[in-house]
Design a protein around this motif. Structure first.
Motif, PDB file in Angstrom:
ATOM      1  N   ASP A 240       0.689  -1.197   0.008  1.00 18.34           N
ATOM      2  CA  ASP A 240       0.043   0.253  -0.058  1.00 18.34           C
ATOM      3  C   ASP A 240       0.829   1.198   0.106  1.00 18.34           C
ATOM      4  O   ASP A 240       0.815   2.168  -0.742  1.00 18.34           O
ATOM      5  N   GLN A 243       2.552   1.638  -3.426  1.00 15.63           N
ATOM      6  CA  GLN A 243       1.567   1.890  -4.531  1.00 15.63           C
ATOM      7  C   GLN A 243       1.231   3.501  -4.480  1.00 15.63           C
ATOM      8  O   GLN A 243       1.170   4.080  -5.532  1.00 15.63           O
ATOM      9  N   ILE A 250      -4.168   3.084  -4.287  1.00 17.23           N
ATOM     10  CA  ILE A 250      -3.836   1.558  -4.064  1.00 17.23           C
ATOM     11  C   ILE A 250      -5.085   0.571  -4.612  1.00 17.23           C
ATOM     12  O   ILE A 250      -5.948   1.060  -4.893  1.00 17.23           O
TER      13      ILE A 250
END
Ligand SMILES: [Zn+2]
Length: 287
Positions: A240, A243, A250
């Motif tokens: 997470d 990203q 995410i």
């Protein structure tokens, strides 16, 4: 960490400065497809492999391998890696018979710079360290330690955690877990495969924690602040977090390594218990 007086491992294969021959590339597009399939199982983003293959096709004209002077400024990182590898050997050599009634087979750790050829295909330094189950070797470009720092994970124990995580994949291979996962993957769609990959990765995190726990008890390697460095590293390389940093949002179905919170939880679980059996991320309901 107190590491400087630690034993150095004999299982380091230093390929820094080695160039890959064009002839060695072989396989063409079929080779690349196999590469991608293998990559999806490893700590590698397959898209990077594709790019890597293209770069290799175009860029490496030399037909022989040649060595270049070893990169300066990496000596301490090399020493450190060698000591951590040796410590994982000493630790798992005791834990395997003790906790599993099995014997431990030491892996090789390959140091490389730029690109490397493994039994799992070609890899580029940019994709970070990885483990190849087919040759039972861990591959690492020491420059990755600088990248780790840029991601916000500084400190020697952060680096040790990354090495121990890769060794965690070796443990999975020795225990037949990697093979089992490979078989399961064949009948899965991408979302399911990603979910399975998360379980595999979180288990490697937990095994890294198991190593740290036992290494600490046997050799008192940790200094104050080290545990925080490790947990901080686990946070910094959660899917997470990565990203969000790279694309601003995410996509949980695309996670392959687990969230920061999950990575911290499983690393901590191994770190606190020191038991291999506490790392069953495949049976647990709550990751
Ligand atoms: Zn991994």
């Amino acid at each position: 960490m107190r590491w400087k007086t630690g034993r150095r491992s004999q299982n380091i294969e230093d390929r820094r400065g080695l160039r890959i021959s064009r002839a060695g590339l072989g396989g063409g597009s079929i080779g690349i497809v196999i590469l991608v399939l293998l990559a999806m199982f490893l700590d590698i983003d397959p898209r990077i492999i594709m790019q890597g293959a293209e770069i290799l096709e175009g860029g490496f004209q030399s037909s022989q391998t040649e060595t270049q002077p070893v990169i300066a400024g990496q000596e301490e990182a090399r020493e450190f890696t060698s000591v951590i590898l040796a410590d994982t050997e000493d630790t798992w050599k005791v834990l395997f018979p003790e906790q599993l009634n099995k014997s431990y087979k030491e892996p090789t750790l390959v140091l490389f710079s730029g690109v490397v050829q493994s039994a799992c295909g070609f890899a580029q330094a940019a994709m970070g360290p990885f483990y190849c189950p087919a040759d039972q070797k861990v591959y690492i470009d020491l420059d990755f330690f600088d990248d780790l720092k840029k991601l916000g994970a500084s400190g020697d124990f952060a680096r040790a955690y990354v090495i121990a995580h890769e060794i965690g994949h070796h443990i999975q291979t020795l225990l037949g877990i990697s093979n089992h996962v490979m078989t399961l993957r064949r009948s899965m769609n991408e979302t399911q495969r990603n979910a399975l990959s998360v379980r595999l990765e979180l288990q490697a995190d937990c095994f890294a924690g198991v190593w740290a726990n036992n290494a600490q008890r046997a050799r008192n390697i940790l200094e104050s602040g080290d545990v925080e460095e490790g947990l901080n590293a686990a946070t910094a390389i959660g899917d997470d977090r990565l990203q969000k940093q790279s694309q601003g949002y995410i996509i949980p179905e695309s996670f392959t390594h687990g969230t920061s919170e999950q990575r911290v939880r499983w690393f901590k679980k191994g770190l606190e218990s020191g038991k291999i059996s506490d790392c069953d991320t495949f049976k647990t309901k709550k990751l």
